[in-house]
Each structure stands twice: as structure tokens, then as C-alpha cells.
Design a protein around this motif. Structure first.
Motif, short mmCIF file in Angstrom:
data_model
loop_
_atom_site.label_atom_id
_atom_site.label_comp_id
_atom_site.label_asym_id
_atom_site.label_seq_id
_atom_site.Cartn_x
_atom_site.Cartn_y
_atom_site.Cartn_z
N CYS A 87 -0.01 10.03 5.10
CA CYS A 87 -0.49 9.74 3.74
C CYS A 87 -1.98 10.03 3.63
N TYR A 93 -0.98 6.28 -6.42
CA TYR A 93 -2.33 5.79 -6.09
C TYR A 93 -2.68 6.33 -4.70
N HIS A 94 -3.48 7.38 -4.65
CA HIS A 94 -3.70 8.08 -3.39
C HIS A 94 -5.06 7.85 -2.76
N SER A 95 -5.87 6.96 -3.33
CA SER A 95 -7.16 6.63 -2.74
C SER A 95 -7.18 5.14 -2.41
N SER A 154 0.83 -1.21 0.00
CA SER A 154 0.00 0.00 0.00
C SER A 154 0.85 1.25 0.00
N TYR A 211 1.07 4.04 -2.92
CA TYR A 211 0.83 5.45 -2.62
C TYR A 211 1.95 6.32 -3.20
N SER A 212 3.18 5.88 -2.99
CA SER A 212 4.33 6.61 -3.52
C SER A 212 4.32 6.68 -5.04
N TYR A 248 1.70 5.06 8.46
CA TYR A 248 1.36 5.85 7.26
C TYR A 248 0.43 7.02 7.60
N MET A 263 -5.20 7.62 2.38
CA MET A 263 -5.01 6.20 2.66
C MET A 263 -5.50 5.91 4.08
#
Length: 213
Positions: A92, A69-71, A61, A65-66, A89, A95
Motif C-alpha cells: 500500500c 484514502y491513500h495518504s 487503516s 486505504y481501499s 500492508y 501508507m
């Protein structure tokens, strides 16, 4: 430290995972994000709303995110896991982490564009001897889980499961996925070229069984 259980059946026990997550920092079952990145980039949009089942303490995950993909919503039935990952996290936005049973997802219908799972359903089936003749209890568990998957997915969207064994091993899962109407994006973790093992357009067109499942 050795985290292997004395008996494989313990992979189904939340107490085993709670104890393990108290000391284990990170473990990526079947490979990390880099192993699946090309596949996700081909089929999953950066703006998609993504649910990850049985997230564990994997770096998947965070790496997603990095990568943009932020949702991402993560669930696991271990409270220890969720507490640790929430703190890890916390910086973030977008997330989230939730303790939850895959058979009873506490989300409204049609909440997600994509659902991912990596070896979670294998843990459910750990005591089964044959994919062709699973116990009524396992069949019921898988049916309940995938019924929830279908409920929280939106329209023509994807459920991706990454099994620990060959597609034949996951006959029970494949049949339930296909009968539920989900678009199945599955991969064999031992394949040298996962793109060859994951022909999503072909799987999308099937309404019954497939030789690849």
C-alpha cells in the motif's frame, strides 16, 4: 484466546500490548471502518494527509486505504504491532507505520490535515474514576498528547476522537481539545446515529466548552 488483562491498568502498559499483538491478528475497538465511513466521507477528503494515533492491529487503516484514502500515517507505541502491520500492508504505497509515543510525535509542525484516534485516549484514562477530576499525571499526559496533536495539524483541520463512553466521560479530553484550538470531531460509539452525535460545524464554532463535549 482470551486477551483481556487481569487488571484494566494494564491497558496502559506497552508490555501487555506487545504480548497481545504477538498472537492477535486483528481487533477493531468500538467498530470498524464501515461504522464510521459515512462520517469520514462527509468531513475527510480523499487527498487529505491523515495521521492515526494508536493504530493497533485494527483493519481501519487498510479499509480506509481501499476506500481511496491513500495518504495515511499510522503510529503505535508497540514495536510488535508496527512490525506486523508494516508487513501486512507492504503493498500500500502512501501508507506508513511508525513506533512512536503520542506525547512526542516525530513529525514536523503542520504535517497533517486530519488526525484520528479510536479509544487510544481512553486507555490513557483507564484508571480514572471521574472525568471531572482526573489525576495530575493523566491530565499532564492528555495535555502533552493534545499539544502534539495541535502542533502537527495544519490550519483549520480536524482532530477526531472516538471514545468508548459517553461524551461526559471524556470531559478532560474535550476541554484540552477545545482549548488547543483544534476542530473537534467526536462521536459516541454507542449511538445509533453517529451523525447526530457529531455536529462538526457546531463544534468548530466553539471557543469554549460545549454541552456536546
Amino acid at each position: 484466546m482470551d486477551y483481556m488483562p487481569d487488571d484494566n491498568s494494564r491497558y496502559k502498559d506497552v508490555d501487555y500490548w506487545d504480548e497481545r499483538y504477538k498472537t492477535e491478528q486483528c481487533y477493531d475497538w468500538l467498530g470498524g471502518f464501515s461504522k464510521f465511513q459515512h462520517l469520514l466521507e462527509e468531513h475527510v477528503k480523499k487527498e487529505d494527509s491523515i495521521l492515526i494515533l494508536g493504530c493497533g492491529n485494527s483493519s481501519m487503516s487498510g479499509d480506509m486505504y481501499s476506500a481511496g484514502y491513500h495518504s495515511i500515517t499510522n503510529i503505535d507505541y508497540s514495536s510488535v504491532c508496527i512490525s506486523t502491520m508494516t508487513a501486512r500492508y507492504s503493498d500500500c504505497p502512501g501508507m506508513t507505520w511508525h513506533q512512536m509515543d503520542v506525547r512526542q510525535l516525530c513529525f514536523p509542525a503542520a504535517s497533517f490535515d486530519v488526525i484520528l484516534e479510536k479509544a487510544t485516549l481512553d486507555a490513557i484514562m483507564v484508571e480514572e474514576k471521574s472525568p471531572w477530576d482526573v489525576s495530575p499525571q493523566t491530565a499532564c499526559f492528555v495535555h502533552q498528547a493534545l499539544t502534539e496533536v495541535r502542533r502537527v495539524l495544519q490550519g483549520q483541520v480536524h482532530f477526531a476522537f472516538v471514545p468508548a463512553h459517553t461524551p461526559c466521560r471524556n470531559t478532560c479530553v474535550s476541554r484540552h481539545v477545545l482549548s488547543s484550538g483544534c476542530n473537534q470531531l467526536s462521536t459516541e460509539s454507542r449511538s445509533e446515529s453517529m451523525a447526530e452525535a457529531c455536529d462538526l460545524p457546531t463544534l468548530q464554532s466553539h471557543s469554549g466548552h460545549t454541552e456536546d463535549s
